[in-house]
Design a protein around this motif. Structure first.
Motif, PDB file in Angstrom:
ATOM      1  N   SER A 138       0.847  -1.203   0.000  1.00 32.17           N
ATOM      2  CA  SER A 138       0.000   0.000   0.000  1.00 32.17           C
ATOM      3  C   SER A 138       0.878   1.248   0.000  1.00 32.17           C
ATOM      4  O   SER A 138       2.035   1.223   0.419  1.00 32.17           O
ATOM      5  N   ASP A 139       0.274   2.328  -0.471  1.00 30.34           N
ATOM      6  CA  ASP A 139       0.980   3.610  -0.484  1.00 30.34           C
ATOM      7  C   ASP A 139       1.165   4.114   0.934  1.00 30.34           C
ATOM      8  O   ASP A 139       0.277   3.953   1.785  1.00 30.34           O
ATOM      9  N   PRO A 140       2.306   4.734   1.226  1.00 29.88           N
ATOM     10  CA  PRO A 140       2.490   5.293   2.569  1.00 29.88           C
ATOM     11  C   PRO A 140       1.535   6.473   2.773  1.00 29.88           C
ATOM     12  O   PRO A 140       1.130   7.137   1.824  1.00 29.88           O
ATOM     13  N   THR A 141       1.175   6.726   4.005  1.00 30.29           N
ATOM     14  CA  THR A 141       0.284   7.839   4.321  1.00 30.29           C
ATOM     15  C   THR A 141       0.999   9.152   4.023  1.00 30.29           C
ATOM     16  O   THR A 141       2.108   9.395   4.489  1.00 30.29           O
ATOM     17  N   PHE A 142       0.344   9.974   3.227  1.00 33.74           N
ATOM     18  CA  PHE A 142       0.915  11.271   2.871  1.00 33.74           C
ATOM     19  C   PHE A 142       0.486  12.347   3.865  1.00 33.74           C
ATOM     20  O   PHE A 142       1.281  13.123   4.349  1.00 33.74           O
ATOM     21  N   LEU A 143      -0.787  12.366   4.176  1.00 38.97           N
ATOM     22  CA  LEU A 143      -1.331  13.391   5.060  1.00 38.97           C
ATOM     23  C   LEU A 143      -2.465  12.779   5.860  1.00 38.97           C
ATOM     24  O   LEU A 143      -3.313  12.086   5.315  1.00 38.97           O
ATOM     25  N   GLU A 144      -2.458  13.036   7.153  1.00 42.16           N
ATOM     26  CA  GLU A 144      -3.485  12.479   8.011  1.00 42.16           C
ATOM     27  C   GLU A 144      -4.007  13.578   8.914  1.00 42.16           C
ATOM     28  O   GLU A 144      -3.228  14.338   9.492  1.00 42.16           O
ATOM     29  N   PHE A 145      -5.323  13.681   9.025  1.00 38.38           N
ATOM     30  CA  PHE A 145      -5.944  14.659   9.909  1.00 38.38           C
ATOM     31  C   PHE A 145      -6.623  13.910  11.041  1.00 38.38           C
ATOM     32  O   PHE A 145      -7.188  12.836  10.846  1.00 38.38           O
ATOM     33  N   ARG A 146      -6.564  14.515  12.216  1.00 33.57           N
ATOM     34  CA  ARG A 146      -7.297  13.975  13.358  1.00 33.57           C
ATOM     35  C   ARG A 146      -8.212  15.069  13.852  1.00 33.57           C
ATOM     36  O   ARG A 146      -7.797  16.209  14.015  1.00 33.57           O
ATOM     37  N   LEU A 147      -9.437  14.706  14.103  1.00 27.88           N
ATOM     38  CA  LEU A 147     -10.440  15.653  14.560  1.00 27.88           C
ATOM     39  C   LEU A 147     -10.807  15.313  15.991  1.00 27.88           C
ATOM     40  O   LEU A 147     -11.186  14.172  16.286  1.00 27.88           O
TER      41      LEU A 147
END
Length: 191
Positions: A2-11
């Motif tokens: 799988s592609d590595p995580t580029f951007l992750e948001f936490r709410l």
């Protein structure tokens, strides 16, 4: 694979009681509080701050401004507060003004300029002092103060009654002033 995580948001959501007990997010304590207006446009002003003046749209290419309510044509300005002006701060404001020709939307940045309404010392001619707006351009797109271009990083002062305008080259490669906002004193609570 799988592609590595580029951007992750936490709410993280907090209850009203938590916000009252802990205070607002640190970014809101240091900057302007974004408060939605009745027209679903964020104004960038502190909640409850008295409105001393407005930037009122007096020209918008292709739009009959008389069909819009007073609030839809004005950006409220409290005295001494810094207010950012742009598509992100006044959500829907510029889009509504330019609804007849959306090709101009791209010439107004999300955070186009930062303004601060100031009052001069009282004089015999102006007992309450003259209002003026300090304008700093935050965008690579110029803004015009009484016809003078204001480049990115520059600041200038708009006098009461003066025009802050947005101008760009259109499809016909002709420079066009597509929005003009006049600085005037507020007549009522909001406009």
């Amino acid at each position: 694979e799988s592609d590595p995580t580029f951007l992750e948001f936490r709410l993280y959501l907090r209850s009203r009681q938590q916000v009252q007990a802990e205070g607002p997010h640190p970014s809101l304590r240091q900057g302007e509080h974004v408060q939605p207006s009745l027209q679903n446009a964020t104004t960038g002003i502190r909640s409850g701050a008295p409105i001393a003046a407005v930037l009122e749209c007096v020209t918008s290419v292709g739009t009959d401004l008389q069909t819009l309510g007073a609030e839809a044509r004005a950006i409220p300005l409290p005295l001494d507060d810094m207010v950012e002006v742009g598509r992100s701060q006044q959500t829907g404001f510029f889009e509504k003004l330019l609804e007849a020709d959306p090709s101009w939307w791209g010439f107004i940045s999300r955070s186009h300029c930062r303004v601060q309404l100031l009052r001069s010392a009282p004089s015999p001619q102006q007992a309450g002092g003259q209002l003026m707006l300090k304008v700093e351009n935050l965008s690579t797109n110029p803004v015009f103060i009484c016809g003078r271009p204001l480049q990115k990083g520059w600041a200038d002062t708009l006098p009461e009654g003066g025009i802050l305008s947005f101008r760009a080259k259109g499809r016909d490669d002709k420079e066009t002033t597509f929005i003009e906002l006049r600085l005037r004193r507020a007549r009522s609570k909001f406009t």
